[in-house]
Scaffold this active site. Structure first.
Site, mmCIF file in Angstrom:
data_model
loop_
_atom_site.group_PDB
_atom_site.id
_atom_site.type_symbol
_atom_site.label_atom_id
_atom_site.label_comp_id
_atom_site.label_asym_id
_atom_site.label_seq_id
_atom_site.Cartn_x
_atom_site.Cartn_y
_atom_site.Cartn_z
ATOM 1 N N LEU A 137 0.870 -1.338 0.130
ATOM 2 C CA LEU A 137 0.246 0.075 -0.599
ATOM 3 C C LEU A 137 0.651 1.231 -0.176
ATOM 4 O O LEU A 137 0.692 2.458 -0.685
ATOM 5 C CB LEU A 137 -0.826 -0.056 1.326
ATOM 6 C CG LEU A 137 -2.573 -1.101 1.543
ATOM 7 C CD1 LEU A 137 -2.628 -1.881 2.699
ATOM 8 C CD2 LEU A 137 -2.412 -1.623 0.754
ATOM 9 N N VAL A 177 3.792 -0.798 4.250
ATOM 10 C CA VAL A 177 2.112 -0.988 4.955
ATOM 11 C C VAL A 177 1.766 -1.771 4.143
ATOM 12 O O VAL A 177 2.216 -1.434 2.237
ATOM 13 C CB VAL A 177 1.304 0.237 5.366
ATOM 14 C CG1 VAL A 177 0.410 -0.876 5.689
ATOM 15 C CG2 VAL A 177 2.138 0.885 5.880
ATOM 16 N N ASP A 236 2.548 14.065 15.462
ATOM 17 C CA ASP A 236 2.473 13.795 14.121
ATOM 18 C C ASP A 236 1.366 14.068 13.752
ATOM 19 O O ASP A 236 1.215 13.407 12.369
ATOM 20 C CB ASP A 236 3.301 12.494 13.646
ATOM 21 C CG ASP A 236 4.416 12.340 12.738
ATOM 22 O OD1 ASP A 236 4.697 13.769 11.962
ATOM 23 O OD2 ASP A 236 4.981 11.853 11.572
ATOM 24 N N MET A 274 9.740 4.127 8.668
ATOM 25 C CA MET A 274 10.566 3.330 9.142
ATOM 26 C C MET A 274 10.160 1.781 8.873
ATOM 27 O O MET A 274 10.179 0.966 9.457
ATOM 28 C CB MET A 274 10.860 3.362 10.727
ATOM 29 C CG MET A 274 9.506 3.726 11.249
ATOM 30 S SD MET A 274 9.557 3.751 13.866
ATOM 31 C CE MET A 274 10.453 2.444 13.914
ATOM 32 N N LYS A 284 -0.619 15.164 10.299
ATOM 33 C CA LYS A 284 -0.834 16.139 9.403
ATOM 34 C C LYS A 284 -1.341 15.278 8.838
ATOM 35 O O LYS A 284 -2.280 14.269 8.371
ATOM 36 C CB LYS A 284 1.079 15.602 8.943
ATOM 37 C CG LYS A 284 1.619 14.243 9.289
ATOM 38 C CD LYS A 284 2.926 14.700 8.478
ATOM 39 C CE LYS A 284 3.044 12.368 8.481
ATOM 40 N NZ LYS A 284 5.204 12.396 8.054
ATOM 41 N N PRO A 285 -2.105 15.728 7.355
ATOM 42 C CA PRO A 285 -2.421 15.162 6.280
ATOM 43 C C PRO A 285 -2.249 13.960 5.782
ATOM 44 O O PRO A 285 -3.895 12.727 5.937
ATOM 45 C CB PRO A 285 -2.584 15.749 5.332
ATOM 46 C CG PRO A 285 -2.262 16.805 5.257
ATOM 47 C CD PRO A 285 -1.203 16.939 6.578
#
Length: 234
Positions: free
Chosen positions: A10, A18, A127, A15, A129-130
């Protein structure tokens, strides 16, 4: 990978990679976040990876991606979590342009409710964020990636060290001034990052930008963004 059949990749993050997968026994779809092993992978990376699962698994809200389990298959560490059939908000922005005020308000409501649950549990996301906010095919908003979350536990002696190590892992475009300066952060830092995120979604561009992370950080500390109505061209 253990009880999971890996179906397709995906994407990837700082780090981990996915993958879409299916639990063979439960016949349940899942997203597998697999820690990328490199010669530089340290025990601290593994601890931070496990902390992501522990932080997210302790939270229960419709707008927080559900974590199913954390595993280790032949030395490969992974987190199995809810598979969202949709796109993150950065992808939505790239595909459709700036969001309407109505959509922005709904995103703000969902993410704020999720953060209230996290903050009451002593978890700071760190963190927002969009890219870390998903919108499913049916329009549901989900906060994901608690990889930088700090669990405020007095019994966890490693928390302070992991927090210091994680200071440089945030995204400067959305980081709060106190996080940029390496100060102790709490839920208010998440709200700042959410505000920057919402500005980006509504204006189609972030309030501050620069080629170098340090220059970008300085703007958060010393500059005022363009008024949102001007940035939207209205």
């Amino acid at each position: 990978m253990g009880d999971y059949q890996v179906l397709r990749r995906l994407g990837s993050g700082g780090m981990a990679d996915v993958y879409a997968a299916k639990h063979l026994k439960l016949r349940r779809d899942a997203a597998l976040k697999v820690l990328r092993r490199t010669p530089q992978t340290s025990q601290e990376d593994l601890q931070r990876f496990e902390r992501e699962a522990q932080a997210a698994a302790s939270l229960n809200h419709p707008s927080i991606v559900q974590v199913y389990e954390i595993g280790d298959h032949q030395g490969t560490h992974f987190i199995a979590q809810e598979l969202i059939d949709g796109s993150n908000l950065k992808q939505c922005l790239q595909q459709s342009g700036q969001f309407t005020a109505k959509d922005g308000i709904e995103i703000l409501r969902c993410v704020t409710e999720a953060l209230v649950v996290a903050h009451k549990a002593g978890v700071t996301h760190r963190d927002i964020k969009p890219e870390n906010i998903m919108r499913s095919g049916d329009g549901a908003i989900k906060v994901t990636d608690f990889g930088l979350a700090r669990v405020l536990s007095n019994t966890d002696a490693s928390a302070a060290d992991l927090t210091r190590a994680g200071l440089t892992l945030g995204t400067p475009r959305y980081m709060s001034p106190e996080q940029i300066q390496g100060h102790k952060v709490d839920g208010r830092s998440d709200l700042y990052s959410l505000g920057v995120t919402l500005y980006h979604l509504l204006a189609g561009q972030p309030p501050f930008d620069a080629e170098e992370p340090l220059a970008l950080a300085v703007k958060h500390l010393h500059e005022m963004p363009q008024p949102l109505d001007h940035a939207r061209g209205s």
